[in-house]
Design a protein around this motif. Structure first.
Motif, short mmCIF file in Angstrom:
data_model
loop_
_atom_site.label_atom_id
_atom_site.label_comp_id
_atom_site.label_asym_id
_atom_site.label_seq_id
_atom_site.Cartn_x
_atom_site.Cartn_y
_atom_site.Cartn_z
N GLY A 13 0.55 -1.14 0.15
CA GLY A 13 0.01 0.01 -0.37
C GLY A 13 0.72 1.49 -0.25
O GLY A 13 0.73 2.18 -0.14
N LEU A 14 1.93 0.76 0.75
CA LEU A 14 3.19 2.45 0.90
C LEU A 14 3.54 3.25 -0.67
O LEU A 14 3.28 4.18 -0.81
N ILE A 15 3.90 1.84 -0.89
CA ILE A 15 4.18 2.35 -2.59
C ILE A 15 3.33 2.45 -3.57
O ILE A 15 3.68 3.33 -4.12
N GLU A 16 2.62 2.27 -3.45
CA GLU A 16 1.72 2.65 -4.16
C GLU A 16 0.81 4.00 -4.10
O GLU A 16 1.40 5.41 -4.90
N ARG A 17 1.20 4.43 -2.69
CA ARG A 17 1.31 5.79 -2.65
C ARG A 17 1.94 6.84 -3.03
O ARG A 17 1.72 7.68 -3.30
N PHE A 18 3.23 6.31 -2.69
CA PHE A 18 4.66 6.97 -3.04
C PHE A 18 4.76 7.15 -3.94
O PHE A 18 5.89 8.09 -4.71
N SER A 23 -8.32 7.48 -6.76
CA SER A 23 -9.17 6.20 -6.21
C SER A 23 -8.53 4.40 -6.05
O SER A 23 -8.37 4.38 -4.90
N TYR A 24 -7.85 4.83 -6.57
CA TYR A 24 -6.96 3.75 -6.68
C TYR A 24 -6.33 3.18 -5.28
O TYR A 24 -5.45 2.28 -5.29
N THR A 25 -5.39 4.66 -5.47
CA THR A 25 -4.66 3.95 -4.16
C THR A 25 -5.23 4.57 -3.23
O THR A 25 -4.95 3.33 -2.05
N ASP A 26 -5.80 4.70 -2.74
CA ASP A 26 -7.08 4.75 -1.90
C ASP A 26 -7.86 2.92 -1.43
O ASP A 26 -7.44 2.70 -0.20
N VAL A 27 -7.87 2.22 -2.78
CA VAL A 27 -8.24 1.10 -3.04
C VAL A 27 -7.55 0.21 -2.21
O VAL A 27 -7.49 -0.78 -1.02
N MET A 28 -6.19 0.27 -2.36
CA MET A 28 -5.08 -0.49 -1.57
C MET A 28 -5.13 -0.35 -0.69
O MET A 28 -4.33 -1.29 -0.38
N CYS A 29 -5.01 0.65 -0.29
CA CYS A 29 -4.80 0.65 0.85
C CYS A 29 -5.80 0.47 2.35
O CYS A 29 -4.98 0.73 3.44
N ASN A 30 -6.70 0.11 1.42
CA ASN A 30 -8.03 -0.22 2.33
C ASN A 30 -7.06 -2.13 2.77
O ASN A 30 -7.02 -2.99 2.59
N PRO A 31 -7.64 -2.23 4.25
CA PRO A 31 -6.63 -3.89 4.65
C PRO A 31 -7.57 -4.45 3.94
O PRO A 31 -7.17 -5.93 4.56
N PHE A 32 -9.37 -4.44 4.53
CA PHE A 32 -9.88 -5.50 3.81
C PHE A 32 -9.74 -5.45 2.23
O PHE A 32 -10.87 -7.00 1.84
N TYR A 33 -8.85 -4.69 1.71
CA TYR A 33 -8.76 -5.22 0.12
C TYR A 33 -7.71 -6.55 -0.55
O TYR A 33 -6.69 -5.68 0.65
N ASN A 34 -7.29 -7.05 -0.07
CA ASN A 34 -7.12 -8.08 -1.07
C ASN A 34 -6.36 -7.40 -2.41
O ASN A 34 -6.81 -7.95 -3.14
#
Lengths: 148, 166
Positions: free
Chosen positions: A46-51, B106-117
């Motif tokens: 997730g972090l990499i996606e953001r950065f 929006s995709y980054t937000d989805v990625m950081c969602n802990p419930f999303y694999n």
């Protein structure tokens, strides 16, 4: 400086929490280390996606490693990697002389064998970040002397 | 302004694909699938400098008679493909770029969602809402065209209403 302490303390609690909730057999098997590493893996993705949202496209593997050493490490640990070495055949050695998560522990040999528990999360972090960028990797860490 | 939006994972399977109008979806799926080849070609064009190597936005992939297809690749090799109606001539490059920016955020937000694999289909409602807002603008544009000449026969009206009557 307060925000650094937050993550440090949370991380320490995480490690002890995982070990406390583990059953007898698990502690010897090293499953706790795997759990911590997997946690770091998901966080790293997730972090990499953001950065990398705003950075330009990476040209090659070395570019990606440099990004990890500079921007990624700075954002997470507020400092850069001190030394990056490679044998140009896929092995990269990142050296950090003053690893933030271990500075608070006492210097000397006493807790050296426990240090690996605290490194597992960060190893997972790097592995997750690299896998999201398209690189399959194995990350290992070693501590030569505390605090380092 | 988009007619179809698709998010393709690194391994080239769709994580999210949605199109308006909902009939004839297969045609859009097929278009997105063929555009993947063009995306790969643009990414790997090393010495040709067709596309600025450092940029994430790929630009117009290829035009067809009714539609134009735009592409965008993130650093994690996730591709966004957008199909736009060709009749919307006022669509500038900046607008497409800003739409891709919103998609990426929006995709980054989805990625950081802990419930999303990572690797699963995207089922987030927030993501859905953002995509709908991008598509609805096109719909509204079309309806206002039709409303301006009430009662008069127009090709759009016939296409919308006539097909159902049959």
């Amino acid at each position: 400086m307060a925000d650094e302490a937050l993550f440090l303390l949370l991380h320490n609690e995480m490690v002890s929490g995982v070990y406390k909730s583990a059953e007898q057999g698990e502690v010897e098997n090293g499953r706790c280390i795997t759990k911590l590493e997997n946690m770091g893996f998901r966080v790293g993705q997730g972090l990499i996606e953001r950065f990398t949202k705003d950075t330009a496209r990476f040209k090659d593997e070395l570019d990606i490693m440099k990004f990890i050493c500079k921007d990624f490490w700075t954002t997470v640990f507020k400092k850069q990697i001190d030394n990056l070495r490679t044998n140009h055949q896929g092995i990269y050695v990142l050296q950090d002389n003053k690893f933030r998560l271990l500075t608070q522990m006492s210097a000397g040999k006493q807790y050296l064998e426990h240090a690996s528990k605290y490194l597992a999360f960060t190893c997972g972090l790097i592995r997750g970040g690299l896998s999201n960028l398209g690189i399959k990797s194995i990350v290992t860490a070693e501590v030569s002397s505390m605090p380092a | 302004m988009a007619v179809c939006v698709a998010v393709i994972a690194k391994e080239n399977y769709p994580l999210y694909i949605r199109s308006i109008p909902t009939e004839n979806e297969l045609k859009f799926h097929y278009m997105v699938h063929t555009s993947l080849d063009v995306v790969d070609e643009k990414i790997s064009a090393m010495g040709k400098a067709l596309v600025d190597q450092r940029e994430l936005y790929l630009g117009l992939l290829y035009p067809t008679e009714d539609y134009k297809v735009y592409g965008y690749v993130t650093n994690s090799k996730v591709k966004f493909v957008m199909v736009v109606d060709s009749s919307n001539t006022a669509l500038r490059d900046n607008e497409i770029r800003s739409m891709f920016r919103k998609l990426h955020n929006s995709y980054t937000d989805v990625m950081c969602n802990p419930f999303y694999n990572p690797g699963d289909r995207i089922q987030s409602r927030a993501f859905d809402g953002m995509v709908t807002s991008m598509m609805i603008q096109a719909r509204r544009g079309k309806e206002s065209l039709v409303a301006r000449a009430p009662g008069a026969w127009s090709p759009e009206e016939a296409a919308k209403g006539g097909a159902e009557d049959l």
